[in-house]
Motif scaffolding. Structure first.
Motif, PDB file in Angstrom:
ATOM      1  N   GLN A   1       0.911  -1.090  -0.095  1.00  0.00           N
ATOM      2  CA  GLN A   1      -0.036   0.029  -0.062  1.00  0.00           C
ATOM      3  C   GLN A   1       0.674   1.192  -0.020  1.00  0.00           C
ATOM      4  OE1 GLN A   1      -2.727  -0.505   3.190  1.00  0.00           O
ATOM      5  NE2 GLN A   1      -4.385  -1.340   1.881  1.00  0.00           N
ATOM      6  N   VAL A   2       1.788   1.219   0.837  1.00  0.00           N
ATOM      7  CA  VAL A   2       2.939   2.347   0.818  1.00  0.00           C
ATOM      8  C   VAL A   2       3.364   2.489  -0.469  1.00  0.00           C
ATOM      9  CG1 VAL A   2       4.932   3.354   1.661  1.00  0.00           C
ATOM     10  CG2 VAL A   2       3.327   2.036   3.471  1.00  0.00           C
ATOM     11  N   TYR A   3       3.772   1.349  -1.311  1.00  0.00           N
ATOM     12  CA  TYR A   3       4.533   1.532  -2.398  1.00  0.00           C
ATOM     13  C   TYR A   3       3.605   2.125  -3.570  1.00  0.00           C
ATOM     14  CZ  TYR A   3       8.911  -0.505  -1.595  1.00  0.00           C
ATOM     15  OH  TYR A   3      10.241  -0.958  -1.093  1.00  0.00           O
ATOM     16  N   PHE A   4       2.268   1.665  -3.409  1.00  0.00           N
ATOM     17  CA  PHE A   4       1.311   2.128  -4.495  1.00  0.00           C
ATOM     18  C   PHE A   4       0.925   3.566  -4.495  1.00  0.00           C
ATOM     19  CE2 PHE A   4       0.903  -2.262  -5.840  1.00  0.00           C
ATOM     20  CZ  PHE A   4       0.686  -1.860  -7.215  1.00  0.00           C
ATOM     21  N   GLN A   5       1.449   4.327  -3.284  1.00  0.00           N
ATOM     22  CA  GLN A   5       1.210   5.670  -3.169  1.00  0.00           C
ATOM     23  C   GLN A   5       2.254   6.501  -4.087  1.00  0.00           C
ATOM     24  OE1 GLN A   5       1.405   6.429   1.003  1.00  0.00           O
ATOM     25  NE2 GLN A   5      -0.681   5.905   1.270  1.00  0.00           N
ATOM     26  N   TYR A   6       3.266   5.696  -4.560  1.00  0.00           N
ATOM     27  CA  TYR A   6       4.031   6.792  -5.397  1.00  0.00           C
ATOM     28  C   TYR A   6       3.669   6.510  -6.719  1.00  0.00           C
ATOM     29  CZ  TYR A   6       7.025   6.475  -1.103  1.00  0.00           C
ATOM     30  OH  TYR A   6       7.682   6.800  -0.091  1.00  0.00           O
ATOM     31  N   PRO A   7       3.520   7.400  -7.503  1.00  0.00           N
ATOM     32  CA  PRO A   7       3.202   7.461  -9.099  1.00  0.00           C
ATOM     33  C   PRO A   7       3.924   6.335  -9.688  1.00  0.00           C
ATOM     34  CG  PRO A   7       3.826   9.506  -8.505  1.00  0.00           C
ATOM     35  CD  PRO A   7       3.753   8.650  -7.252  1.00  0.00           C
ATOM     36  N   PHE A   8       5.541   6.498  -9.684  1.00  0.00           N
ATOM     37  CA  PHE A   8       6.099   5.481 -10.458  1.00  0.00           C
ATOM     38  C   PHE A   8       5.925   4.331 -10.317  1.00  0.00           C
ATOM     39  CE2 PHE A   8       8.832   6.678  -6.728  1.00  0.00           C
ATOM     40  CZ  PHE A   8       8.934   5.531  -6.214  1.00  0.00           C
ATOM     41  N   VAL A   9       5.354   3.752  -9.293  1.00  0.00           N
ATOM     42  CA  VAL A   9       5.050   2.222  -9.036  1.00  0.00           C
ATOM     43  C   VAL A   9       3.906   1.762  -9.775  1.00  0.00           C
ATOM     44  CG1 VAL A   9       4.413   0.420  -7.219  1.00  0.00           C
ATOM     45  CG2 VAL A   9       6.109   2.205  -6.645  1.00  0.00           C
ATOM     46  N   ARG A  10       2.937   2.916  -9.697  1.00  0.00           N
ATOM     47  CA  ARG A  10       1.608   2.616 -10.619  1.00  0.00           C
ATOM     48  C   ARG A  10       1.905   2.586 -11.924  1.00  0.00           C
ATOM     49  NH1 ARG A  10      -0.635   6.340  -6.707  1.00  0.00           N
ATOM     50  NH2 ARG A  10      -0.786   8.036  -8.214  1.00  0.00           N
TER      51      ARG A  10
END
Ligand SMILES: Nc1ncnc2c1ncn2[C@@H]1O[C@H](COP(=O)(O)OP(=O)(O)OP(=O)(O)O)[C@@H](O)[C@H]1O
Ligand SMILES: [Mg+2]
Lengths: 279, 234
Positions: free
Chosen positions: A6-15
């Motif tokens: 969840q933390v990671y998915f807050q970053y746009p580059f992960v999305r």
């Protein structure tokens, strides 16, 4: 684990990475089936080397948008490779091998001589095996990737029936008036686009895996062209997502992790096939 | 007017002429058998009729009511890869493909045509089977059904019975004859089986050193025919 994600998915580059990964794996699997059955996969392999050379040139020239150079160069090479491959079968193979090694050597050479980068071997490694992290995708990359992927999928659906007919029996199609040369050209161009897109994700040495493995998995299990195509697309996307998740959580290189997932999927399909055909 | 006319036709590859100076007329309803030794140019002639290979001299003239894309074709030993994933229905349906890129999808009428032709070839129950798992005779029927989807008028068959056992061979010949007699489809068939040619065909074209073209009855009496038949019998 869920929380970490969840933390990671807050970053746009992960999305971004997930969007790009899903789209590219979808496109490469769709055309991968035709490529494998038409015995064109060697063209895909040759093209990925050409794309490496083109990227080397683009980075030496310090182009802000590398795609503008890499995409046309790869498409032109695809058309040329297809021509030589059709004219004389055996020499075509040799021509592809020649072009592959020549462009790779040339690419590495000019990167070595002209590069201003402080981390040369890192750059080369990234181009060959994909980025070690997925932080490098820009908004523009993603945008281009989405546009091209949607075009590729739309063209695939539109020409699905023709692709099947020409892959199964080109002579018959030609006999009833289909312009098969034009469709072969179309296939070559689309392959070039897919290869260029996939470079970002897995790097030039590993692209063939994205093209070949899903098709081979599906051919193990399914007997109709439609089922093979759909399953190849599905398994490819699943492998890409799994690979991306693992690489985020375990910090492994994206490209090789996705390819290992494809290898794993193939082994599972293989075992499945062996067990079922025994029954 | 004739369905198909070969006028002063020489076929071959590049500048190499393999068969020279053919003058043949095929009328609607004919059953023409093309005979000749291996390498005499039978397949090349058929490809020239289909415009897959350009003629070296002369021309292939299609009758007024026969369009280029209205010819059904059964290639000689389609070299389909052993593991090609395709169902029988998918293959038969591909006979309905249109030359134009602006018709990318099959209509319901196309699917109906495919189903009807599978019934005609008695393979309707195999529709969802994998092509690669069929027997040689079944595979030929599938390809014949596909060719029928492309035409109502003219079928070109390149050695349709090659490699089949005598029983299956006869069944296939009967099917082809029925297409000719009952559905009035003109047949042009390449064969090495002179017995069948004499039994089923109405016309014979023999290519090789001596070219013969005419009715079956004339062929049986001709020198070429006698020579070929006695040699075949021994
Ligand atoms: N693509 C090609 N390019 C050049 N020559 C060819 C080609 N295909 C066939 N040939 C040659 O043309 C000649 C006639 O070949 P063709 O296939 O028409 O013979 P055929 O009568 O059909 O023989 P078969 O009974 O074995 O099928 C052969 O000598 C062959 O080597
Ligand atoms: Mg032949």
């Amino acid at each position: 684990m869920i929380e970490t994600l969840q933390v990671y998915f807050q970053y746009p580059f992960v999305r971004y990475a997930f969007i790009v990964g899903i789209l590219i794996s979808l496109c490469s699997a769709l055309f991968g089936v035709t490529l494998v059955l038409k015995r064109f996969s060697f063209i895909g392999d040759g093209l990925s080397h050409v794309a490496f050379g083109a990227i080397a040139i683009a980075s030496v020239l310090n182009l802000t948008n590398q795609m503008l150079l890499v995409l046309p160069l790869t498409i032109v090479s695809a058309v040329l490779l297809l021509r030589t491959g059709q004219n004389t079968k055996i020499k075509g193979d040799a021509a592809i091998a020649m072009i592959s090694v020549a462009t790779m050597a040339f690419g590495y050479l000019i990167m070595n001589v002209f590069s201003t980068s402080s981390n040369l071997s890192g750059d080369v490694c990234t181009t060959l095996f994909g980025s070690t992290s997925i932080l490098t995708l820009t908004r523009n990359d993603v945008f281009l990737c989405v546009v091209l992927s949607v075009a590729v999928v739309a063209l695939f659906i539109l020409f699905y029936n023709k692709l099947f007919a020409i892959t199964f029996d080109e002579t018959f199609s030609k006999a009833i008036g289909v312009n098969t040369d034009r469709y072969n050209l179309f296939i070559a161009i689309v392959i070039a686009v897919i290869i260029v897109l996939a470079m970002k994700l897995v790097g030039s040495l590993l692209i063939s895996a994205l093209v070949v493995f899903p098709a081979l998995c599906a051919m193990r299990l399914f007997k109709s062209f439609k089922a093979v195509t759909l399953f190849a697309a599905a398994i490819s996307v699943v492998c890409a997502i799994a690979g991306l998740l693992i690489s985020i959580l375990a910090g492994t290189p994206v490209g090789s992790t996705i390819v290992m997932m494809d290898v794993f999927a193939f082994s599972v399909c293989y075992v499945f096939d062996v067990i079922f055909s025994r029954l | 007017m004739a369905l198909l006319t070969l006028r002063n036709l020489s076929v071959g590859y590049d500048k190499d002429i393999i068969v020279q100076n053919l003058n043949v007329t095929v009328n609607a309803g004919d059953y023409l058998c093309i005979l000749g030794e291996n390498g005499s140019g039978k397949s090349t002639l058929m490809k020239t009729i289909l415009s897959l290979t350009p003629p070296i001299v002369g021309e292939v003239i299609l009758g007024e009511d026969l369009l280029r894309n209205e010819i059904g074709y059964l290639p000689q030993q389609t070299l389909v890869q052993k593991d090609f994933p395709a169902s029988v229905f998918e293959i038969v349906l591909s006979g309905c493909q249109k030359a134009s890129a602006f018709q990318p999808f099959y209509s319901n009428a196309d699917k109906e045509t495919a189903r009807r032709n599978m019934e005609r070839m008695q393979i309707a129950d195999l529709a969802s089977h994998a092509y690669k798992n069929l027997s040689g005779g079944q595979q030929q029927r599938v390809l014949l059904a596909r060719a029928l989807c492309a035409t109502k008028k003219l079928l070109l068959l390149d050695e349709p019975v090659a490699g089949l056992d005598p029983k299956v061979t006869n069944e296939l010949y009967d099917l082809i004859q029925r297409l000719n007699k009952e559905d009035n489809i003109t047949i042009i068939m390449i064969s090495h089986d002179i017995g069948a040619a004499v039994k089923y065909a109405t016309h014979i074209l023999h290519i090789g050193q001596h070219i013969f073209s005419g009715t079956k009855e004339a062929y049986v009496k001709s020198e070429t025919g006698k020579l070929f038949m006695t040699r075949d019998a021994t």
